[in-house]
Write a protein that holds these residues in place. Structure first.
Motif, mmCIF file in Angstrom:
data_model
loop_
_atom_site.group_PDB
_atom_site.id
_atom_site.type_symbol
_atom_site.label_atom_id
_atom_site.label_comp_id
_atom_site.label_asym_id
_atom_site.label_seq_id
_atom_site.Cartn_x
_atom_site.Cartn_y
_atom_site.Cartn_z
ATOM 1 N N PHE A 188 -41.208 -58.081 8.403
ATOM 2 C CA PHE A 188 -41.443 -56.657 7.843
ATOM 3 C C PHE A 188 -39.737 -55.775 8.416
ATOM 4 C CE2 PHE A 188 -42.310 -57.739 12.321
ATOM 5 C CZ PHE A 188 -41.323 -56.868 13.254
ATOM 6 N N THR A 189 -39.560 -54.497 8.055
ATOM 7 C CA THR A 189 -38.278 -53.895 8.212
ATOM 8 C C THR A 189 -39.155 -52.384 9.485
ATOM 9 O OG1 THR A 189 -38.258 -54.154 5.936
ATOM 10 C CG2 THR A 189 -36.860 -52.747 6.803
ATOM 11 N N ILE A 190 -37.635 -52.242 9.820
ATOM 12 C CA ILE A 190 -37.395 -51.128 10.366
ATOM 13 C C ILE A 190 -36.208 -51.540 10.743
ATOM 14 C CG2 ILE A 190 -39.515 -51.852 12.556
ATOM 15 C CD1 ILE A 190 -37.238 -53.653 13.841
ATOM 16 N N THR A 191 -35.928 -49.709 11.375
ATOM 17 C CA THR A 191 -34.944 -49.061 11.444
ATOM 18 C C THR A 191 -34.454 -48.028 12.764
ATOM 19 O OG1 THR A 191 -35.564 -46.718 10.042
ATOM 20 C CG2 THR A 191 -34.900 -48.539 9.293
ATOM 21 N N THR A 192 -33.233 -48.599 12.888
ATOM 22 C CA THR A 192 -33.095 -47.299 14.146
ATOM 23 C C THR A 192 -31.383 -46.900 14.012
ATOM 24 O OG1 THR A 192 -32.557 -47.746 16.379
ATOM 25 C CG2 THR A 192 -31.551 -49.839 15.087
ATOM 26 N N THR A 193 -30.975 -45.728 15.097
ATOM 27 C CA THR A 193 -30.240 -45.094 15.626
ATOM 28 C C THR A 193 -28.721 -45.576 15.942
ATOM 29 O OG1 THR A 193 -30.742 -43.620 13.494
ATOM 30 C CG2 THR A 193 -28.384 -43.086 14.494
ATOM 31 N N VAL A 194 -27.882 -46.483 15.633
ATOM 32 C CA VAL A 194 -26.925 -47.153 17.215
ATOM 33 C C VAL A 194 -25.314 -45.805 16.548
ATOM 34 C CG1 VAL A 194 -25.962 -48.612 17.963
ATOM 35 C CG2 VAL A 194 -28.414 -48.515 17.392
ATOM 36 N N ASN A 195 -25.282 -45.135 17.585
ATOM 37 C CA ASN A 195 -23.900 -44.350 17.045
ATOM 38 C C ASN A 195 -23.738 -43.720 15.714
ATOM 39 O OD1 ASN A 195 -23.036 -44.814 19.718
ATOM 40 N ND2 ASN A 195 -22.237 -47.204 18.955
ATOM 41 N N ASP A 196 -24.836 -42.958 15.591
ATOM 42 C CA ASP A 196 -25.071 -42.198 14.696
ATOM 43 C C ASP A 196 -25.497 -43.387 13.328
ATOM 44 O OD1 ASP A 196 -25.211 -40.157 15.955
ATOM 45 O OD2 ASP A 196 -22.830 -40.049 15.774
ATOM 46 N N GLU A 197 -25.506 -44.388 13.450
ATOM 47 C CA GLU A 197 -25.269 -45.387 12.196
ATOM 48 C C GLU A 197 -27.192 -45.921 11.862
ATOM 49 O OE1 GLU A 197 -24.148 -49.868 10.751
ATOM 50 O OE2 GLU A 197 -22.839 -49.208 12.546
ATOM 51 N N THR A 198 -28.068 -45.561 10.661
ATOM 52 C CA THR A 198 -28.734 -46.504 11.136
ATOM 53 C C THR A 198 -28.414 -47.955 10.303
ATOM 54 O OG1 THR A 198 -29.767 -44.167 10.015
ATOM 55 C CG2 THR A 198 -30.790 -46.197 10.237
ATOM 56 N N ILE A 199 -29.275 -48.547 11.626
ATOM 57 C CA ILE A 199 -29.396 -50.492 11.146
ATOM 58 C C ILE A 199 -30.525 -50.521 10.339
ATOM 59 C CG2 ILE A 199 -29.656 -52.129 11.793
ATOM 60 C CD1 ILE A 199 -26.721 -51.205 13.977
ATOM 61 N N THR A 200 -30.868 -52.034 9.888
ATOM 62 C CA THR A 200 -31.910 -52.042 8.947
ATOM 63 C C THR A 200 -32.494 -53.207 9.496
ATOM 64 O OG1 THR A 200 -32.179 -50.336 7.320
ATOM 65 C CG2 THR A 200 -33.732 -52.375 7.041
#
Length: 200
Positions: A188-200
């Motif tokens: 499955f896919t989740i996304t998060t933001t780390v230091n203004d960068e979106t990581i999938t």
């Protein structure tokens, strides 16, 4: 002189036997006391060794707020470094260690488990600020309190270890798996933001 001592012993045979018995009893009591002390110390060392202690190193935000100047903001950027943690993990009495970091995430491919408190306040949903999931990354899951204290139990698959580093392997909660029809090996896919960068 020795002759006189022997004659005195023969003369007072009752006293001599009594003194000899008292000395033997006192000697046995002293030896027994030393044995008990030694056994107690050894037993305490074994108990301490088997029980061990858990130590958590974390930023004390309460203390930071308490010691700040009036109306001074507390920085959220204060964080622990691996160098700080390494100074503890390298101590000779540390048997094992685990690094843990958490962040929030959202997903379009799976749904979060709904809780009764989601709409209990009858407030409109704020979709833009709402996060669905919390991701917790660990060096290893073997020593997590939730598993060592038997609060959580693994039902399928396996716990993650250092060998899972740089992989997308994860462990999820049973209800999340059943609600989204997921089983071991599914993706499955989740996304998060780390230091203004979106990581999938």
């Amino acid at each position: 002189m020795i002759k006189n001592a022997l004659l005195s012993l023969k003369k007072n045979i009752g006293k001599t036997i009594l003194l000899f018995v008292i000395i033997v009893v006192i000697t046995n009591l002293v030896i027994a006391g030393l044995s008990i002390q030694s056994a107690t110390k050894k037993s305490m060392d074994q108990i301490r060794s088997s029980l061990g202690n858990d130590v958590t190193l974390s930023v004390d935000f309460r203390n930071m707020i308490k010691n700040r100047k009036p109306s001074e903001a507390v920085s959220n950027e204060t964080s622990l470094t691996t160098t700080m943690a390494d100074s503890l993990k390298d101590l000779k009495y540390v048997k094992n260690y685990n690094y843990q970091i958490s962040t929030s995430a959202n997903s379009n491919s799976i749904s979060a488990v709904e809780t009764a408190s989601d709409n209990s306040n009858n407030q409109p949903e704020q979709a833009s600020n709402q996060v669905d999931f919390t991701i917790s990354a660990n060096t290893t899951m073997k020593y997590l309190d939730s598993f060592t204290n038997n609060n959580y139990k693994l039902t399928k698959g396996r716990l993650l270890t250092t060998k899972d580093q740089n992989t997308n392997n994860c462990v999820i909660e049973t209800n999340l798996a059943s609600d989204n029809d997921l089983s071991v090996g599914d993706t499955f896919t989740i996304t998060t933001t780390v230091n203004d960068e979106t990581i999938t």
